[in-house]
Structures are given as C-alpha cells and as structure tokens.
Design a protein around this motif. Structure first.
Motif, PDB file in Angstrom:
ATOM      1  N   ALA A   1       4.734 -40.144  31.574  1.00 38.15           N
ATOM      2  CA  ALA A   1       3.994 -41.045  30.248  1.00 38.15           C
ATOM      3  C   ALA A   1       3.038 -39.701  29.642  1.00 38.15           C
ATOM      4  CB  ALA A   1       3.501 -42.200  30.680  1.00 38.15           C
ATOM      5  N   ARG A   2       2.271 -39.230  30.579  1.00 32.65           N
ATOM      6  CA  ARG A   2       1.203 -38.260  30.199  1.00 32.65           C
ATOM      7  C   ARG A   2       1.678 -37.141  29.329  1.00 32.65           C
ATOM      8  NH1 ARG A   2      -1.170 -39.251  35.095  1.00 32.65           N
ATOM      9  NH2 ARG A   2      -0.056 -37.831  36.200  1.00 32.65           N
TER      10      ARG A   2
ATOM     11  N   LEU B   1       4.442 -37.199  27.489  1.00 30.73           N
ATOM     12  CA  LEU B   1       5.107 -37.664  26.177  1.00 30.73           C
ATOM     13  C   LEU B   1       3.726 -37.695  25.446  1.00 30.73           C
ATOM     14  CD1 LEU B   1       7.083 -38.716  24.250  1.00 30.73           C
ATOM     15  CD2 LEU B   1       6.625 -40.997  25.374  1.00 30.73           C
ATOM     16  N   THR B   2       2.841 -38.307  26.011  1.00 28.52           N
ATOM     17  CA  THR B   2       1.372 -38.335  25.120  1.00 28.52           C
ATOM     18  C   THR B   2       0.901 -36.872  24.782  1.00 28.52           C
ATOM     19  OG1 THR B   2       0.537 -40.438  26.227  1.00 28.52           O
ATOM     20  CG2 THR B   2      -1.086 -39.189  25.192  1.00 28.52           C
TER      21      THR B   2
ATOM     22  N   GLU C   1       4.381 -45.368  22.214  1.00 25.56           N
ATOM     23  CA  GLU C   1       4.948 -44.637  23.268  1.00 25.56           C
ATOM     24  C   GLU C   1       5.794 -45.118  24.224  1.00 25.56           C
ATOM     25  OE1 GLU C   1       2.323 -41.639  24.664  1.00 25.56           O
ATOM     26  OE2 GLU C   1       1.366 -41.460  22.889  1.00 25.56           O
ATOM     27  N   ARG C   2       7.265 -45.033  24.392  1.00 23.08           N
ATOM     28  CA  ARG C   2       7.954 -45.467  25.299  1.00 23.08           C
ATOM     29  C   ARG C   2       8.676 -44.540  26.213  1.00 23.08           C
ATOM     30  NH1 ARG C   2      11.516 -50.239  22.203  1.00 23.08           N
ATOM     31  NH2 ARG C   2       9.681 -51.074  20.993  1.00 23.08           N
ATOM     32  N   ALA C   3       8.343 -44.487  27.484  1.00 23.24           N
ATOM     33  CA  ALA C   3       9.132 -43.848  28.341  1.00 23.24           C
ATOM     34  C   ALA C   3       9.625 -44.500  29.664  1.00 23.24           C
ATOM     35  CB  ALA C   3       8.000 -42.741  29.183  1.00 23.24           C
TER      36      ALA C   3
ATOM     37  N   SER D   1       6.056 -41.985  36.994  1.00 22.32           N
ATOM     38  CA  SER D   1       6.158 -42.602  35.761  1.00 22.32           C
ATOM     39  C   SER D   1       4.725 -42.236  34.911  1.00 22.32           C
ATOM     40  CB  SER D   1       6.264 -44.179  36.017  1.00 22.32           C
ATOM     41  OG  SER D   1       7.484 -44.709  35.910  1.00 22.32           O
ATOM     42  N   PRO D   2       3.599 -42.014  35.764  1.00 24.80           N
ATOM     43  CA  PRO D   2       2.268 -41.792  34.959  1.00 24.80           C
ATOM     44  C   PRO D   2       2.469 -40.539  34.399  1.00 24.80           C
ATOM     45  CG  PRO D   2       1.937 -42.808  36.936  1.00 24.80           C
ATOM     46  CD  PRO D   2       3.474 -42.731  37.072  1.00 24.80           C
TER      47      PRO D   2
END
Length: 292
Positions: free
Chosen positions: A214-215, A217-218, A235-237, A210-211
């Motif tokens: 998310a990174r 996507l950022t 931001e949603r993942a 997950s992290p």
C-alpha cells in the motif's frame, strides 16, 4: 501537434458507438472530432463490392452520414471526415499519431469479426504509441448502458504497476478523471509468495506485506496527486491476480485505463495480460496507453 479526437468507422454498430463516445470525449477536451475510414478495410456484409468504386462511394456516404448525425446531436462540436488509403492498422496508427486519442469499436469476446477479434484493433494498438480506446455498443450483453445527456461524471479506473514506470498511463488517467470531475480508482493486484503454504503462514505474510504494498502504491501516485489536487483518488491494493482485480474494480466505471509497455524488438509488440483481460472483460470503454 493539433489537438483532436479521432475515431475509426467501418459501418458496424460498434464503430457507431465509438463515434458517439468520441464525440462526447472531444467535447470534454474542447477539441475537434475527426471521423476516418480506411479504404482497405476487410469486406463485410454491410459493404458493397458489386462494381468498381462502389466501396469508396459507400465509405464517403458512411462518413457523411455519421458526421451529419453527430453535428445534429452536438451542434457545438467541430466534425471533419477523412477517407484513408492503405491497410487499416497502418493508416489508423498514422492518424492516431496526430490525435489526443483514437477510438475504435469493439465487439468484445463474443464477436467473430470486427475491430478487436478481426485483428484490426489489436494491430492498431500495437502500431501506435497514442492512447487507443475500445468501445462496445451500449445496451448489448456485456456492454455499458447508454449514458444520459450532458457531461459524464463516472469514475475512471487505472491499473497501476508499482514495479515499473508508467508515467504516460497515469498522465492519461488523471487527465480523464479531472475532465470528468470524477474519482480515480487506482488498482494494483498482487500475490502472496509461494512459500506461504498454510493458513497461518498466509495470514502472517499478508499482515507483513500488505502495508508495504500500500505504501509503494501511495508513493507511485504521490506526484500525480500533487499535480491534480482536484482529483479524488481511491487507492486499492487487493491480494489477487492483477488482471482479475482490475476487472473486478472496473465494475460500474465510466472508463478503464491500462498500460502497454513499448517493446522495440524483432519479436514484435504485444499488449500484456492485464490489458488483454481488460479489453475482453470490462464493459466500460478501455483505453490502452503505451508507456516505456
């Protein structure tokens, strides 16, 4: 290229809803609105065919009436009309090439005829590289509520693919959020690997992956965040299928933006599963944006 918003009319309630949406969009962009009708549109119950020339007369009356209504509702909006020759998808794609976007009415999954399930909308989407927005009738089951007077202020939702470039899609989504002064919800749905067979393995995989998701996507959104500092971005993942997660995240949105990869092959074009799901299941207008 002259800036304008174009909308296709066919006499249906759906196309009237698309025209009203397109009028508000044109005002937001401060560009003219062009109403178009294609002569070879499939005949419907609303269209006369009793004598030669009747369909063209009806089309001209349709365009004039729609333009008059919109000019009365939006006095500052410049409205023009055009009756096109040829098959609707081809004619509309040519018009779309000269516009910021093309709006069409959509009956959604419950209809039998119309732009979307009658194939005109889908063919038009695949034939043009300009954004095409599908609009449902406000207040109908599955459709959005009629917006209040004045500038809209709702969220824009965009489905992001962190594995492929989608610059045109993000350009469009950030532009729309900036125009509205609203928030941009950027959504990327993903799935755990199949080797995670039990609950503990699933939990471990989720914690580890997950992290990183998310990174990524950022990182994808970072250049647009810098270019659009006034746009609030959420931001949603979430874990889950991309189509399901996008439709879920789109609840209450004012506009949903999805991408369509441009395919130049003998097999023809298609819009992809995420765009297909958004068109069929999102109540808000759905913009399909072509990108490499």
């Amino acid at each position: 290229m002259p800036h304008k918003v174009t909308v296709g009319l066919d006499g249906s309630l759906e196309s009237s809803a698309a025209a009203r949406w397109a009028a508000r969009e044109a005002l937001l962009r401060e560009v003219p609105l062009c109403l178009v009708y294609a002569d070879e549109w499939p005949v419907s119950a609303a269209m006369p065919v009793d004598r030669p020339g009747a369909q063209r007369e009806w089309a001209d009356e349709l365009l004039d009436a729609a333009a008059g209504e919109l000019r009365q509702s939006y006095p500052s909006l410049e409205v023009s009309t055009r009756r096109l020759s040829g098959r609707p998808a081809a004619a509309l794609s040519i018009e779309a090439a000269e516009a910021d976007l093309l709006a069409l009415g959509s009956r959604g999954p419950s209809g039998v005829t119309g732009f979307l399930l009658g194939s005109v909308g889908m063919a038009t989407i695949c034939a043009t590289e300009r954004p095409v927005v599908l609009v449902r009738v406000p207040g109908n089951p599955g459709g959005p509520a009629e917006p209040p007077p004045g500038p809209p202020s709702g969220d824009v939702v965009v489905g992001v693919d962190i594995h492929h470039s989608c610059g045109s899609l993000l350009d469009f989504a950030f532009d729309e959020a900036a125009l509205r002064g609203g928030r941009l919800r950027a959504v990327y749905g993903w799935s755990l690997p199949p080797f995670a067979r039990d609950a503990s393995a699933l939990a471990r995989a989720e914690r580890e992956m997950s992290p990183n998701v998310a990174r990524r996507l950022t990182a994808v959104l970072a250049p647009w965040r810098e270019r659009y500092p006034s746009v609030e971005v959420e931001e949603r993942a979430p874990i889950g299928g991309p189509s399901q997660q996008l439709v879920h995240a789109a609840a209450g949105a004012e506009l949903v933006a999805v991408g369509r990869r441009i395919r130049r092959s003998p097999l023809g074009a298609h819009i992809g599963s995420v765009a297909h799901a958004a068109i069929h299941h999102c109540a808000a207008p759905v913009a399909v944006v072509a990108h490499d």
